[in-house]
Design a protein around this motif. Structure first.
Motif, PDB file in Angstrom:
ATOM      1  N   LEU A   4       5.487  -5.632  -3.118  1.00 20.23           N
ATOM      2  CA  LEU A   4       5.043  -4.262  -2.969  1.00 20.23           C
ATOM      3  C   LEU A   4       5.438  -3.787  -1.576  1.00 20.23           C
ATOM      4  N   LEU A 333      -9.418   6.531 -15.603  1.00 19.41           N
ATOM      5  CA  LEU A 333      -9.551   6.458 -14.152  1.00 19.41           C
ATOM      6  C   LEU A 333      -8.901   5.190 -13.613  1.00 19.41           C
ATOM      7  N   PHE A 334      -9.084   4.126 -14.360  1.00 15.49           N
ATOM      8  CA  PHE A 334      -8.552   2.834 -13.977  1.00 15.49           C
ATOM      9  C   PHE A 334      -7.030   2.844 -13.891  1.00 15.49           C
TER      10      PHE A 334
ATOM     11  N   LEU B  36     -17.627  -1.493  -4.852  1.00 16.86           N
ATOM     12  CA  LEU B  36     -18.693  -0.611  -5.342  1.00 16.86           C
ATOM     13  C   LEU B  36     -18.889  -0.753  -6.846  1.00 16.86           C
ATOM     14  N   LEU B  76      -9.998  -7.391 -12.152  1.00 13.48           N
ATOM     15  CA  LEU B  76      -9.376  -6.074 -12.332  1.00 13.48           C
ATOM     16  C   LEU B  76      -9.468  -5.283 -11.037  1.00 13.48           C
ATOM     17  N   PHE B  77     -10.662  -5.327 -10.445  1.00 19.06           N
ATOM     18  CA  PHE B  77     -10.876  -4.630  -9.180  1.00 19.06           C
ATOM     19  C   PHE B  77      -9.972  -5.205  -8.097  1.00 19.06           C
ATOM     20  N   PHE B  79      -7.194  -6.699  -8.389  1.00 13.70           N
ATOM     21  CA  PHE B  79      -5.807  -6.314  -8.598  1.00 13.70           C
ATOM     22  C   PHE B  79      -5.541  -4.942  -7.961  1.00 13.70           C
ATOM     23  N   MET B  80      -6.450  -4.018  -8.184  1.00 11.40           N
ATOM     24  CA  MET B  80      -6.256  -2.677  -7.613  1.00 11.40           C
ATOM     25  C   MET B  80      -6.466  -2.668  -6.110  1.00 11.40           C
ATOM     26  N   THR B  83      -4.404  -6.406  -4.376  1.00 13.55           N
ATOM     27  CA  THR B  83      -2.950  -6.476  -4.596  1.00 13.55           C
ATOM     28  C   THR B  83      -2.278  -5.129  -4.359  1.00 13.55           C
ATOM     29  N   LEU B  84      -2.820  -4.081  -5.003  1.00 11.31           N
ATOM     30  CA  LEU B  84      -2.180  -2.773  -4.885  1.00 11.31           C
ATOM     31  C   LEU B  84      -2.679  -1.988  -3.686  1.00 11.31           C
ATOM     32  N   ALA B  85      -3.601  -2.574  -2.911  1.00 10.14           N
ATOM     33  CA  ALA B  85      -4.113  -1.942  -1.694  1.00 10.14           C
ATOM     34  C   ALA B  85      -4.624  -0.528  -1.947  1.00 10.14           C
ATOM     35  N   ASN B  87      -7.480   2.481  -2.513  1.00 10.57           N
ATOM     36  CA  ASN B  87      -8.716   2.836  -1.825  1.00 10.57           C
ATOM     37  C   ASN B  87      -9.890   2.086  -2.480  1.00 10.57           C
ATOM     38  N   TYR B  89     -13.131   2.408  -2.181  1.00 10.37           N
ATOM     39  CA  TYR B  89     -14.202   3.255  -2.722  1.00 10.37           C
ATOM     40  C   TYR B  89     -13.848   3.702  -4.138  1.00 10.37           C
ATOM     41  N   ALA B  90     -12.633   4.256  -4.265  1.00 10.24           N
ATOM     42  CA  ALA B  90     -12.228   4.797  -5.562  1.00 10.24           C
ATOM     43  C   ALA B  90     -12.137   3.681  -6.601  1.00 10.24           C
ATOM     44  N   LEU B  93     -15.635   2.586  -7.679  1.00 10.05           N
ATOM     45  CA  LEU B  93     -16.228   3.592  -8.560  1.00 10.05           C
ATOM     46  C   LEU B  93     -15.619   3.512  -9.947  1.00 10.05           C
ATOM     47  N   ALA B  94     -14.298   3.336  -9.971  1.00 12.76           N
ATOM     48  CA  ALA B  94     -13.605   3.234 -11.257  1.00 12.76           C
ATOM     49  C   ALA B  94     -14.141   2.041 -12.037  1.00 12.76           C
ATOM     50  N   LEU B  95     -14.374   0.937 -11.331  1.00 10.93           N
ATOM     51  CA  LEU B  95     -14.877  -0.259 -12.002  1.00 10.93           C
ATOM     52  C   LEU B  95     -16.255  -0.002 -12.604  1.00 10.93           C
ATOM     53  N   ARG B 303      -2.190  -5.452   3.899  1.00  8.37           N
ATOM     54  CA  ARG B 303      -0.876  -5.746   3.343  1.00  8.37           C
ATOM     55  C   ARG B 303      -0.208  -6.753   4.250  1.00  8.37           C
TER      56      ARG B 303
END
Lengths: 368, 306
Positions: A4, A333-334, B36, B76-77, B79-80, B83-85, B87, B89-90, B93-95, B303
């Motif tokens: 990445l 959202l995910f 979160l 899952l969280f 990974f976002m 890994t994908l760095a 935000n 908070y977001a 919340l999504a989780l 990163r």
């Protein structure tokens, strides 16, 4: 191996394709999900996304669900642009509904053109007061707004439950926890006769336009943006973070309060415990999906309104759990946040550590 | 005396899910990751535990399923956010939003079913200690697990090399990386631990506290656990105190009703949330202490090789 890598400049293209991509991925997941449950995926997706809006009544219902989402999302946009994580739209909404109901119940037998405005203003004020608590806790006591607004949501819900079980309960309501039906003077007029679509949608669109004007044309909108992007820069420029926080929260409270008031004076006509199926939380998704932009949140609120109706449709037509609404919203959202990563980053094949081939070397030089 | 013991024992029971979730989140935050998504992970743990117990007939299987569900959600969280760095908070919340939706969907067919939940098992000798014995050692097995988890987390953070590495990553990921630590791996492990504990906390609700499944049965406990970690200034011993304090606040209405006070249930049900806000206010009077204890890199994605 995949690597990445930070883009030199954020990708504008990705910024706007990301929501579309997220929707596509959600639909694909839905397809797989229907198959896994042994249902016809095409039929399922049709019932979810197309059937609900294939006639005027359906479109009116879509507008009906869009109204509260749009209102809440407009207020949240103002907060999120300034990186104020107000999760409290649900609470503002419930307090707006409660505040409007308290006044409307007193004015059941009164007629006059002023009744409806008074009721709506009561809702707005109640929402603003509720938001003011979180704003004050943030600016004066430095409490994390995420935690306080979430807690205030639960407190607001319990206040509303208290009201419908206690002081606002209809004495002739056969024991149901609900208020009396409001008088005609306190009800929102319909937008399209023969449907349930009411003036609330106009409020929502107006709110979205106001958000656009605020950020495109006003100094305070500019200040909010600066605070959100770089707090130090905002401080150096002499922008008062405290004042902006109050502004954002009060706007958030006012719009969500109006949404709650429009809901009880619109389709419901009385205060009931389940006045919100989670509009305030779904509005958070609307804001992210709509890229915190007026046009974006209008489109996103239509899509998320559809998930509410689609879920009900699936329940009726295919006997699926209504909870599929929440599942689709969560997935959306995910995927959105996952796709959003590629606004700032791009994927590159990691170059071999040993002896780079001439090809890789040229690629690397072109890169830099 | 009898009343006091009963109230204290009920406090421990009500505080246990908060303790479990907060201990997990504490480890997660000590690595610099703010998740979160507690509420979502707890709900998935609750529904997975309940469904697995109902179908297999075994509470052990249920607990294992709950932990695995929590871990899966947290990955899952991770990974976002790792890994994908993204935000944090977001992503968190999504989780939560995803977990609320998914758990309601999975559990839709199981509302109204009932199981035999965990029952109390007195620990010999220990349960004979006056007062403390009845309060702490005459409980269900998951309460004991939470106590073991507390001791383990405390020892891990204070006295082990692993704890030191975890704190190093949370305080200064750059320096930790320069010292040859795999920052992302440490963060993944910490997030997964947090997920497993949140899943277990959810299982406590659906297998012991109220052995059944209802939508949104966590009722904000995940968020309270998050506040608890802040309130405890990232110290496990304070997490225990805080968890039982919140436990007390959430059973207060039962006690008051037992004493014949006539206050509306809805108003009393607000108490834990009001107490949470009051605690945050209380904490704000001493901002220096919070600042000193906050893991320095909390909430900031890392990163490698930037």
């Amino acid at each position: 191996m995949l690597l990445l890598e930070r883009r030199p400049v954020d990708s504008t293209l990705m910024r706007w394709t990301s929501p579309v991509l997220a929707l596509v991925l959600t639909v694909i997941t839905g397809f797989v999900l229907f198959m896994a449950m042994g249902k016809d995926p095409v039929e399922g997706l049709t019932f979810f996304f197309i059937t609900p809006v294939s006639d005027l009544i359906g479109l009116a219902e879509l507008g009906l669900k869009m109204a509260p989402l749009l209102l809440c999302a407009a207020g949240l946009t103002v907060c999120y642009r300034a990186k104020l994580w107000n999760i409290g739209a649900e609470g503002h909404f419930l307090m707006g509904a409660l505040g409007a109901s308290v006044v409307a119940v007193q004015l059941v037998d009164v007629s006059g053109f002023w009744v409806l405005p008074v009721v709506l203003v009561a809702g707005i004020v109640a929402g603003m007061l509720w938001a003011a608590i979180a704003a004050g806790l943030k600016t004066h006591l430095n409490c994390n707004e995420i935690l306080t607004t979430i807690m205030l949501n639960y407190i607001a819900l319990n206040l509303l439950l208290y009201a419908v079980h206690g002081p606002l309960k209809d004495p002739y309501g056969f024991g149901f926890p609900q208020s009396v039906m409001f008088g005609d003077a306190a009800l929102l007029p319909d937008l399209i006769p023969g449907t349930r679509l009411h003036l609330g949608l106009a409020f929502g669109l107006l709110a979205a336009v106001s958000v656009w004007v605020l950020f495109a044309r006003s100094f305070i909108g500019f200040q909010l943006n600066v605070v959100g992007q770089d707090q130090r820069a905002a401080a150096f420029a002499g922008f008062s973070a405290r004042r902006l926080t109050w502004f954002a929260f009060l706007v958030g409270g006012a719009t969500a309060g109006l949404a709650g008031a429009s809901e009880v004076t619109g389709p419901i006509g009385q205060l009931v415990p389940q006045v919100s199926p989670g509009y305030g939380y779904t509005a958070i998704i609307v804001v992210f999906l709509g890229r915190m932009h007026a046009l974006g949140i209008i489109a996103a609120s239509a899509l998320l309104a559809l998930t509410f109706i689609g879920g009900e449709m699936l329940q009726i037509a295919m006997n699926m759990p209504k909870a599929i609404t929440g599942l689709f919203q969560g997935l959306l959202l995910f995927y959105l946040l996952t796709c959003d990563a590629f606004i700032h980053y791009r994927i590159r094949l990691k170059q071999p550590a040993i002896k780079p081939t001439p090809k890789a070397v040229t690629a690397a030089t072109q890169e830099s | 005396m009898e009343l006091l013991i009963n109230v204290l024992a009920a406090t421990v029971v009500a505080g246990t899910p908060l303790l479990l979730a907060a201990l997990g989140e504490l480890i997660c935050e000590r690595s610099g990751v703010l998740n979160l998504g507690q509420e979502g992970m707890m709900l998935m743990g609750a529904v997975a535990g309940f469904v697995a117990t109902l179908t297999s007939g075994s509470l052990v299987v249920g607990v294992a399923a709950a932990i695995l569900a929590g871990i899966a959600m947290s990955l899952l969280f991770a990974f976002m956010a790792v890994t994908l760095a993204a935000n944090q908070y977001a992503a968190g919340l999504a989780l939560t939003i995803f977990g609320i939706g998914l758990s309601a969907f999975v559990g839709a067919g199981f509302v109204g079913e009932s199981i035999d939940g965990f029952s109390r098992v007195a620990i010999p000798l220990l349960s004979d200690i006056p007062l403390i014995g009845r309060v702490l050692f005459d409980q269900d097995p998951l309460v004991y697990m939470s106590l073991v988890a507390f001791v383990a987390v405390w020892v891990f953070l204070r006295h082990t090399r692993g704890g030191l590495l975890l704190r190093a990553v949370g305080e200064d990921p750059e320096a930790a990386n320069a010292n040859g630590l795999k920052v992302l791996v440490v963060r993944y492990l910490a997030v997964a631990f947090g997920g497993g504990m949140a899943g277990l906390a959810g299982a406590y609700l659906s297998l012991a506290y109220t052995p059944m499944w209802t939508e949104n049965m966590t009722a904000g406990r995940g968020w309270i656990a998050l506040a608890l970690v802040v309130f405890a200034t990232w110290r496990p011993e304070r997490v225990v105190l805080g968890a039982y304090l919140f436990g007390a606040a959430s059973i207060l209405h039962l006690v008051l009703q037992g004493l014949g006070w006539n206050i509306s249930t809805e108003l009393l049900a607000m108490l834990p949330y009001v107490v949470t806000i009051l605690m945050l206010v209380l904490l704000s009077f001493n901002p220096a202490r919070t600042r000193l204890n906050t893991p320095l890199s909390l909430g900031q994605p890392y990163r490698p090789g930037r």
